[in-house]
Scaffold this motif. Structure first.
Motif, PDB file in Angstrom:
ATOM      1  N   GLU A 140       0.816  -1.219   0.000  1.00 33.02           N
ATOM      2  CA  GLU A 140       0.000   0.000   0.000  1.00 33.02           C
ATOM      3  C   GLU A 140       0.844   1.261   0.000  1.00 33.02           C
ATOM      4  O   GLU A 140       1.890   1.322   0.656  1.00 33.02           O
ATOM      5  CB  GLU A 140      -0.877   0.039   1.264  1.00 33.02           C
ATOM      6  CG  GLU A 140      -2.150  -0.729   1.143  1.00 33.02           C
ATOM      7  CD  GLU A 140      -3.082  -0.505   2.337  1.00 33.02           C
ATOM      8  OE1 GLU A 140      -4.177  -1.062   2.301  1.00 33.02           O
ATOM      9  OE2 GLU A 140      -2.720   0.216   3.300  1.00 33.02           O
ATOM     10  N   MET A 141       0.346   2.261  -0.710  1.00 35.56           N
ATOM     11  CA  MET A 141       0.804   3.630  -0.562  1.00 35.56           C
ATOM     12  C   MET A 141      -0.337   4.361   0.148  1.00 35.56           C
ATOM     13  O   MET A 141      -1.441   4.496  -0.402  1.00 35.56           O
ATOM     14  CB  MET A 141       1.094   4.261  -1.926  1.00 35.56           C
ATOM     15  CG  MET A 141       2.321   3.662  -2.627  1.00 35.56           C
ATOM     16  SD  MET A 141       3.851   4.007  -1.695  1.00 35.56           S
ATOM     17  CE  MET A 141       5.083   3.474  -2.898  1.00 35.56           C
ATOM     18  N   THR A 142      -0.081   4.793   1.376  1.00 37.78           N
ATOM     19  CA  THR A 142      -1.140   5.298   2.248  1.00 37.78           C
ATOM     20  C   THR A 142      -1.662   6.653   1.784  1.00 37.78           C
ATOM     21  O   THR A 142      -0.880   7.542   1.434  1.00 37.78           O
ATOM     22  CB  THR A 142      -0.591   5.424   3.689  1.00 37.78           C
ATOM     23  OG1 THR A 142       0.043   4.194   4.018  1.00 37.78           O
ATOM     24  CG2 THR A 142      -1.698   5.714   4.681  1.00 37.78           C
ATOM     25  N   LYS A 183      -9.632   2.890   0.044  1.00 36.83           N
ATOM     26  CA  LYS A 183      -8.582   2.523  -0.897  1.00 36.83           C
ATOM     27  C   LYS A 183      -9.073   2.227  -2.300  1.00 36.83           C
ATOM     28  O   LYS A 183     -10.206   1.807  -2.506  1.00 36.83           O
ATOM     29  CB  LYS A 183      -7.779   1.324  -0.385  1.00 36.83           C
ATOM     30  CG  LYS A 183      -8.606   0.170   0.072  1.00 36.83           C
ATOM     31  CD  LYS A 183      -8.224  -0.181   1.513  1.00 36.83           C
ATOM     32  CE  LYS A 183      -9.333  -0.887   2.242  1.00 36.83           C
ATOM     33  NZ  LYS A 183      -9.311  -0.614   3.684  1.00 36.83           N
ATOM     34  N   VAL A 184      -8.155   2.466  -3.232  1.00 38.21           N
ATOM     35  CA  VAL A 184      -8.348   2.101  -4.636  1.00 38.21           C
ATOM     36  C   VAL A 184      -7.496   0.856  -4.871  1.00 38.21           C
ATOM     37  O   VAL A 184      -6.318   0.830  -4.515  1.00 38.21           O
ATOM     38  CB  VAL A 184      -7.902   3.258  -5.558  1.00 38.21           C
ATOM     39  CG1 VAL A 184      -7.872   2.818  -7.012  1.00 38.21           C
ATOM     40  CG2 VAL A 184      -8.820   4.462  -5.361  1.00 38.21           C
ATOM     41  N   ILE A 185      -8.104  -0.180  -5.436  1.00 41.99           N
ATOM     42  CA  ILE A 185      -7.422  -1.462  -5.602  1.00 41.99           C
ATOM     43  C   ILE A 185      -6.939  -1.619  -7.037  1.00 41.99           C
ATOM     44  O   ILE A 185      -7.738  -1.535  -7.984  1.00 41.99           O
ATOM     45  CB  ILE A 185      -8.397  -2.639  -5.299  1.00 41.99           C
ATOM     46  CG1 ILE A 185      -9.088  -2.451  -3.954  1.00 41.99           C
ATOM     47  CG2 ILE A 185      -7.680  -3.980  -5.372  1.00 41.99           C
ATOM     48  CD1 ILE A 185      -8.177  -2.485  -2.770  1.00 41.99           C
ATOM     49  N   THR A 221      -5.840   5.738  -0.107  1.00 42.60           N
ATOM     50  CA  THR A 221      -4.748   4.775  -0.234  1.00 42.60           C
ATOM     51  C   THR A 221      -4.799   4.053  -1.588  1.00 42.60           C
ATOM     52  O   THR A 221      -5.879   3.753  -2.090  1.00 42.60           O
ATOM     53  CB  THR A 221      -4.865   3.757   0.923  1.00 42.60           C
ATOM     54  OG1 THR A 221      -4.593   4.462   2.146  1.00 42.60           O
ATOM     55  CG2 THR A 221      -3.917   2.598   0.764  1.00 42.60           C
ATOM     56  N   ILE A 222      -3.634   3.786  -2.154  1.00 39.88           N
ATOM     57  CA  ILE A 222      -3.542   2.926  -3.343  1.00 39.88           C
ATOM     58  C   ILE A 222      -3.074   1.556  -2.840  1.00 39.88           C
ATOM     59  O   ILE A 222      -1.986   1.438  -2.270  1.00 39.88           O
ATOM     60  CB  ILE A 222      -2.497   3.436  -4.363  1.00 39.88           C
ATOM     61  CG1 ILE A 222      -2.651   4.931  -4.655  1.00 39.88           C
ATOM     62  CG2 ILE A 222      -2.537   2.576  -5.638  1.00 39.88           C
ATOM     63  CD1 ILE A 222      -3.740   5.316  -5.577  1.00 39.88           C
ATOM     64  N   PHE A 240      -5.654   6.600 -13.721  1.00 32.56           N
ATOM     65  CA  PHE A 240      -6.837   6.005 -13.098  1.00 32.56           C
ATOM     66  C   PHE A 240      -6.743   6.020 -11.568  1.00 32.56           C
ATOM     67  O   PHE A 240      -7.650   6.466 -10.866  1.00 32.56           O
ATOM     68  CB  PHE A 240      -7.036   4.561 -13.594  1.00 32.56           C
ATOM     69  CG  PHE A 240      -7.855   3.737 -12.650  1.00 32.56           C
ATOM     70  CD1 PHE A 240      -9.215   3.978 -12.511  1.00 32.56           C
ATOM     71  CD2 PHE A 240      -7.263   2.761 -11.848  1.00 32.56           C
ATOM     72  CE1 PHE A 240      -9.980   3.256 -11.599  1.00 32.56           C
ATOM     73  CE2 PHE A 240      -8.016   2.036 -10.938  1.00 32.56           C
ATOM     74  CZ  PHE A 240      -9.386   2.290 -10.807  1.00 32.56           C
ATOM     75  N   ALA A 241      -5.621   5.520 -11.053  1.00 35.39           N
ATOM     76  CA  ALA A 241      -5.507   5.333  -9.604  1.00 35.39           C
ATOM     77  C   ALA A 241      -5.414   6.669  -8.868  1.00 35.39           C
ATOM     78  O   ALA A 241      -6.045   6.859  -7.823  1.00 35.39           O
ATOM     79  CB  ALA A 241      -4.295   4.451  -9.287  1.00 35.39           C
TER      80      ALA A 241
END
Ligand code: ZN
Length: 463
Positions: A265-267, A275-277, A318-319, A450-451
């Motif tokens: 994860e990048m917080t 979060k984006v998955i 979060t990513i 997108f993310a």
């Protein structure tokens, strides 16, 4: 009264325009940041370096093999080396299948060695092999419609050829012969089934992949032959003489095994729980090194999150990059993830999986609530310079996102050009040399757009 009304009206106009000006200004700043990250990704070799590392230091990583464990270790170490804020694994347990030797030949009317491979979870033949007359069907549908007992004591051969399309739509109709061929052949009395590989190439390499048995139906061995071998079989059948084949498969079921989903994860800066998955599947089949299926997806999404994580301005949310375990043998890692995070689905804002090779992305679609369309339009604007068009709001999930999609998560689909994907899919030819670094970079740039925008949107994306 009239005067006040006019005054309020004036105030509203002033405030509204002020507000739209400030959100415009904010949006302009965000646009600048994302455009810059996108262009940085486009010039970056990071995804290719990650893929080179995975395919060189791990290679094939079929679920339940020692290389599966090695891939999990690689994933954890790579996330850490890239500086992800959080890195962990989650257990995924499944039954295994072990590939041993495999061989086939045409015995009569002309002798030929065939290039075949066992299908995943096929039972073995007896030690001495199976020698039997071959009965040919053009399609699985023809086999299903044939009379009872038509294949008694014979080996069923299904010859349908998969058609080539950019979006891979030829796969669905063709793959039925692989997944259900053994069941349908056994129903007609067959002792084994061999199919033309589910693939669009003309190389003499067979394509493996998953097959299934059905309770109450006899389990017979199942294999796929290369496209040129299937063509040869058809030419021999044209001669009108009985065709006899010998088949020897020694692969068999193995013990239960526990692998892991690997997560990095990048917080997020404001809403770290939301979060984006993004992600792909870490396992592969065993014949190649899993460069396009799905090392590419792993590399693209790890690189995209890394580039966002290093940005001067972190997005609000979060990513999360998920490297799913054992996709190939039944979405096992995806199901385990869905179960483990069932109580946290509301915090899964949206997601996209990369699992269709390493071709360039030419289009994207969304599956979000109508009031999320402004962020989709912003995405479209920033993806356009990458040669990516927005299609519609009917996106389906990537294979590993089905469980979270079914639980209500919104999804995006970044559509890769899959024209050549099924030339390589599940073969020994799925290797790094087939991947163009510039295509991986274009994919990475699209995932960055997108993310970042999904994670940073004013309004939480929903479905
Ligand atoms: Zn895949």
């Amino acid at each position: 009264m009239k005067h006040i009304k006019r005054f309020l009206g004036f105030t509203c106009i002033a405030l509204c325009s002020l507000q739209s000006f400030s959100s415009f200004a904010y949006s302009e700043e965000e646009t600048k940041i994302v455009a810059q990250l996108r262009d940085q990704a486009l010039g970056s070799n990071l995804a290719y370096e990650i893929l080179e590392s995975l395919t060189t230091e791990v290679g094939p990583r079929m679920a339940g093999t020692p290389q599966d464990a090695l891939a999990v270790k690689w994933g954890v170490e790579k996330f850490k080396a890239l500086g992800f804020d959080k890195v962990w694994t989650e257990p995924v347990t499944f039954d295994t299948w072990i590939r041993k030797s495999e061989a086939a030949e045409i015995v009569a009317p002309f002798k030929h060695q065939l290039n075949i491979t066992a299908l995943g979870f096929s039972v073995p033949t007896p030690d001495e092999g199976i020698e039997a007359e071959v009965i040919h069907f053009n399609t699985i549908e023809d086999l299903i419609e044939a009379e009872e007992g038509i294949a008694d004591g014979k080996i069923v051969f299904i010859s349908r050829k998969m058609e080539r399309f950019r979006d891979g739509k030829g796969y669905g109709p063709a793959v039925k012969a692989r997944s259900t061929g053994a069941v349908e052949a056994a129903r007609k009395g067959a002792v084994a089934v061999v199919i033309r590989s589910i693939g669009t190439d003309s190389h003499r390499l067979p394509h493996t992949g998953m097959m299934r048995y059905k309770e109450g139906i006899k389990q017979i061995p199942a294999a796929a032959m290369s496209n040129p071998d299937a063509d040869l079989m058809l030419r021999i059948f044209e001669r009108g003489k009985p065709v006899t084949m010998k088949l020897s498969l020694n692969s068999h079921a193995g013990p239960e095994y526990t692998s892991h989903n690997v997560i990095g994860e990048m917080t997020g800066s404001e809403f770290p729980d939301e979060k984006v998955i993004i992600g792909g599947h870490l396992d592969s089949w065993d014949l190649g090194t899993g460069a396009v299926d799905d090392g590419a997806g792993v590399a693209i999404t790890m690189a995209a999150a890394k580039i966002i994580g290093d940005a001067k301005v972190r997005p609000k949310r979060t990513i999360r990059v998920v490297l799913f375990a054992n996709e190939e043998q039944g979405l096992v890692g995806a199901k385990a993830y869905g179960k483990a995070h069932a109580n946290d689905i509301a915090n899964h804002v949206t997601g996209a999986e990369s699992d269709f090779g390493a071709g360039p992305i030419y289009a994207f679609s969304s599956n979000v609530a109508a009031d999320n369309m402004p962020v989709v339009h912003k995405m479209a604007k920033l993806m356009k310079p990458l040669g990516i068009e927005y299609v519609d709001n009917n996106a389906g999930p990537g294979p590993d996102l089905w469980p979270v999609y079914n639980a209500g998560m919104s999804v995006f689909s970044l559509k890769q050009d899959g024209t050549d994907y099924f030339d390589l899919h599940h073969t020994a030819d799925d290797t790094l040399d087939k991947v163009k670094p510039e295509n991986l970079a274009q994919n990475t740039a699209a995932y960055v757009v997108f993310a970042y925008l999904s994670a940073n949107s004013e309004q939480k994306i929903s479905r």
